[in-house]
Design an enzyme around this catalytic site. Sequence first.
Site, short mmCIF file in Angstrom:
data_model
loop_
_atom_site.label_atom_id
_atom_site.label_comp_id
_atom_site.label_asym_id
_atom_site.label_seq_id
_atom_site.Cartn_x
_atom_site.Cartn_y
_atom_site.Cartn_z
N GLN A 152 0.82 -1.23 0.00
CA GLN A 152 0.00 0.00 0.00
C GLN A 152 0.85 1.28 0.00
OE1 GLN A 152 -3.88 0.58 1.21
NE2 GLN A 152 -3.19 2.32 0.03
N HIS A 210 -2.84 -2.40 -8.24
CA HIS A 210 -3.47 -1.09 -8.29
C HIS A 210 -2.65 -0.29 -9.30
CE1 HIS A 210 -5.31 -2.38 -4.56
NE2 HIS A 210 -6.01 -1.26 -4.48
N ASP A 309 -14.15 -3.00 -3.88
CA ASP A 309 -13.00 -2.28 -3.34
C ASP A 309 -13.08 -2.11 -1.82
OD1 ASP A 309 -10.50 -1.11 -3.42
OD2 ASP A 309 -11.10 0.68 -4.49
FE FE2 Z 1 -8.16 -1.14 -3.98
#
Ligand code: FE2
Length: 431
Positions: A152, A210, A309
Amino acid sequence: MFDLIVRNGNLPDGREGVDIAIRGGTIAAVERGITAEAGEVIDATGRLVSPPFVDPHFHMDATLSLGLPRMNVSGTLLEGIALWGELRPTLTREALVDRALRYCDLAVSQGLLAIRSHVDTSDPRLVTAEAMIEVRERVKPWIDLQLVAFPQDGYYRAPDGVAALGRALDMGLDVVGGIPHFERTMEEGRLSVEALCRIAADRGLPVDMHCDETDDPLSRHVETLAQQTIRHGLQGRVSGSHLTSMHSMDNYYASKLIPLIAEARMNAIPNPLINILIQGRHDTYPKRRGMTRVRELMEAGVNVSFGHDCVMDPWYSMGSGDMLEVGHMAIHVAHMAGVEDRRRIYEALTVNSARTMGLAGYGIGKGCNGDLVVLQAADPIEALRLKPARLAVIRRGRVIARTAPRISALALEGRPARLDPGLDYRPVLRG
Ligand code: FE2
């Protein structure tokens, strides 16, 4: 003798009045007027009987954490990221497992029986990965849960990003993730795509990044992702999630890019609920919609499936585990309101997303898994309109969730006493 027969249902492909018989967890027959007995019979007259919904893009480690440690007051992506950064050091395995299991209960009630979840690997404790691996095992009887190692905070940008992602894959996560547009520079983004595709090739794993979740038309990491897919022979195993920069790209460039994505046999995973909310935030007016080019990708033969999501987490305070809500939004944002358009949107929530996840035995046909959803609507288009009750959710031939139909009792002089929104308007629509 069968274990279960669903009688007289309508199938997503338009066949009506069809019986589906399940034995030993597998669909044994799909035909009209099956005469054999069954341990359980479900009357699906006038109702859509669908394969289960599949969510190819979710964040199970963040779900239901809304309000922790405080609410996202502005409702923006930036405050959401800041909130997740505050929450992450305090996460415990027990709390993560508890929230994820509660979400999986909700998913089952909505007929959502397969989920691909990204798992944040930025905190080197990897408590997120530990917890989600436990959840994957515990929900296995009712949900196929795939886990993506997702850096992330950036593969190169986070202090321990490279090592932590490798350790998470060693622990048994299923898919290699990435976030190239969030690396410090375009160059580091490109290098991250190259490194992560090489890892996937070496380990024999799928890729789901992503990718270009930004309004910047020059964010073109999807091009590198397609090229690396071809270079490493990963065709059919790579997904680009979000791809929102494609909305802002120059048409000429997009006309070169889309065939490249098709050549690489990449899956595209737009997330319409989140992206209509988050993209275009730097615009004044007119404001861009931000969702990727769904119709154009579909017309080029790219497998497009939609993700939920987020549900009730720092980034998105809404959501209900209902993939029909996702499809409903997709129709609006993608300008896909035609009859054939809406059929394709329904496919994107079911067969296309099953293909993205590489699910075996998915579908309604002899030999497929005995997994079905009976909806309080007559066909896929009505299901998208109504987001109706999932009357029965069946996994391997066993009913694992039931919901009573929504029937309204009316007290109006000269008008019907009973209203079933799933049946009463269909004759008008079929005109
Ligand atoms: Fe996502």
